[in-house]
Design a protein around this motif. Sequence first.
Motif, PDB file in Angstrom:
ATOM      1  N   LYS A 221       0.820  -1.213   0.000  1.00 32.74           N
ATOM      2  CA  LYS A 221       0.000   0.000   0.000  1.00 32.74           C
ATOM      3  C   LYS A 221       0.856   1.266   0.000  1.00 32.74           C
ATOM      4  O   LYS A 221       0.346   2.366  -0.244  1.00 32.74           O
ATOM      5  N   ALA A 222       2.155   1.115   0.296  1.00 31.43           N
ATOM      6  CA  ALA A 222       3.151   2.193   0.130  1.00 31.43           C
ATOM      7  C   ALA A 222       2.789   3.485   0.858  1.00 31.43           C
ATOM      8  O   ALA A 222       2.921   4.579   0.303  1.00 31.43           O
ATOM      9  N   HIS A 223       2.367   3.368   2.113  1.00 36.41           N
ATOM     10  CA  HIS A 223       2.045   4.567   2.891  1.00 36.41           C
ATOM     11  C   HIS A 223       3.242   5.507   3.029  1.00 36.41           C
ATOM     12  O   HIS A 223       3.071   6.723   3.185  1.00 36.41           O
ATOM     13  N   THR A 287      -6.178  10.049  -1.024  1.00 31.89           N
ATOM     14  CA  THR A 287      -5.066   9.541  -1.811  1.00 31.89           C
ATOM     15  C   THR A 287      -4.938   8.038  -1.646  1.00 31.89           C
ATOM     16  O   THR A 287      -5.399   7.455  -0.660  1.00 31.89           O
ATOM     17  N   LEU A 288      -4.317   7.417  -2.630  1.00 33.60           N
ATOM     18  CA  LEU A 288      -3.971   5.999  -2.584  1.00 33.60           C
ATOM     19  C   LEU A 288      -2.680   5.867  -3.380  1.00 33.60           C
ATOM     20  O   LEU A 288      -2.665   6.128  -4.580  1.00 33.60           O
ATOM     21  N   CYS A 289      -1.596   5.509  -2.695  1.00 31.09           N
ATOM     22  CA  CYS A 289      -0.278   5.516  -3.344  1.00 31.09           C
ATOM     23  C   CYS A 289       0.288   4.107  -3.477  1.00 31.09           C
ATOM     24  O   CYS A 289       1.481   3.880  -3.317  1.00 31.09           O
ATOM     25  N   SER A 290      -0.569   3.156  -3.799  1.00 32.22           N
ATOM     26  CA  SER A 290      -0.217   1.743  -3.807  1.00 32.22           C
ATOM     27  C   SER A 290       0.718   1.362  -4.948  1.00 32.22           C
ATOM     28  O   SER A 290       0.798   2.033  -5.984  1.00 32.22           O
ATOM     29  N   ASP A 291       1.389   0.226  -4.742  1.00 34.47           N
ATOM     30  CA  ASP A 291       2.180  -0.400  -5.793  1.00 34.47           C
ATOM     31  C   ASP A 291       1.249  -1.136  -6.757  1.00 34.47           C
ATOM     32  O   ASP A 291       0.084  -1.400  -6.424  1.00 34.47           O
ATOM     33  N   PRO A 292       1.743  -1.522  -7.940  1.00 36.28           N
ATOM     34  CA  PRO A 292       0.868  -2.145  -8.949  1.00 36.28           C
ATOM     35  C   PRO A 292       0.149  -3.399  -8.486  1.00 36.28           C
ATOM     36  O   PRO A 292      -0.985  -3.645  -8.884  1.00 36.28           O
ATOM     37  N   VAL A 293       0.785  -4.230  -7.649  1.00 37.33           N
ATOM     38  CA  VAL A 293       0.170  -5.508  -7.279  1.00 37.33           C
ATOM     39  C   VAL A 293      -0.946  -5.356  -6.256  1.00 37.33           C
ATOM     40  O   VAL A 293      -1.645  -6.315  -5.949  1.00 37.33           O
TER      41      VAL A 293
END
Length: 391
Positions: A221-223, A287-293
């Motif tokens: 989720k890359a917080h 916001t949502l800064c997630s990785d592709p997976v």
Amino acid sequence: MARIDRWGEPDPHRITVLFFSCNYVIGGMQRQLTDLVTHIDRDRYRPLVACFGPSGPFADELKAAGIPFECWNVEPSYDLSAPRMIARMVRLLRRERVQIFQTYEFPTKVLGWTAGRIARVPVITCAEHGTGEPKDTPRKTWLLRRLSHLCDRFIYVADAQRRFYRDERGFRLDGRTEVIYNGINHRRFDPGTVVPVPRAEFGVDDDAPIVGITAVLREEKAHEVLLRAMPGIERHAPGARALIVGDGPERAKIESLARELGVEDRMVITGFRNDVERILPLFDVMTLCSDPVAETCPLSVLEAMCMGKPIVATSVSGLPELVVEGKTGYLVGIRDNEALGERIGGLLANRVRARTMGEAGRARALAGFTIPHMVAHHERYYEQIWSETQR
């Protein structure tokens, strides 16, 4: 284990559909399945739900709505006990005279597709709600490719997800797919009726601009990207605060990074909340800064859109299918904290633009991403695949 009670013998006007999940704990997939079976036309369909286990609060919703539910409370396995699992599924399918069998996660695919063929179920379909990564190993992917011919049709929640399985996973789909977007409860997420949580509960001043994120605290989720974006956000919007709604295994790491970056006093982690609709009104930007997976068709984004919030998110998987660039929000590159900070800060500094984008996002959510839309699309899909068996 409670046995599924019969709802009478199947008839030409009522199609028996069994939905089989690995577990029925709290999750986005379980939320969507619960909304589907509790809103589907029961004059036309006879929905049944079963899982290996465990189960949680959503199972209570099923029972309250009169949906037959069976939890086996077993751990699915692929060793010498696999034939017994398959045999048990076959007995269930035959006993209930299932006409459409819908599977979900890896265990229900491997065991369920085989059981469905043995039981001679007319239609086997699979609903994919994620990419499977990072949990899926190359061996699992290989096995699913080898067995995929046992499944008649596949449902995806975003076109990007469908392309991923075709292009990256190497599945031969051959027109056997349907994209059905997730749907949210637009009545629950209605900004005109929701009573917000007081800002004081989180120690946030009344005039502080807030960027919020609702996501489980997991690595993908890359917080940390949001934390690294805070200086850029504050250049545009002094006094801005980050409200992180959720909990998870990365919490200690996120708190440590916030101290390292010197932004711990500008960040609040709420922990797990079951009243997200009362916290979303506090957001000026979501916001949502997630990785592709990590994402396919995230409910958190749809919920924020329904609440009239502009979105700034990474351009991954199905997010470009939800967020209209420059109209309902902005999309940025993966782990690009500078671009994220620039876009969020710009919206926090321009409340008129943020409000206009939020209103456009709400209109978009109401026009195509609600529970009635999702259920109606499933019903059309089931009618189509069932009619094909009658030719």
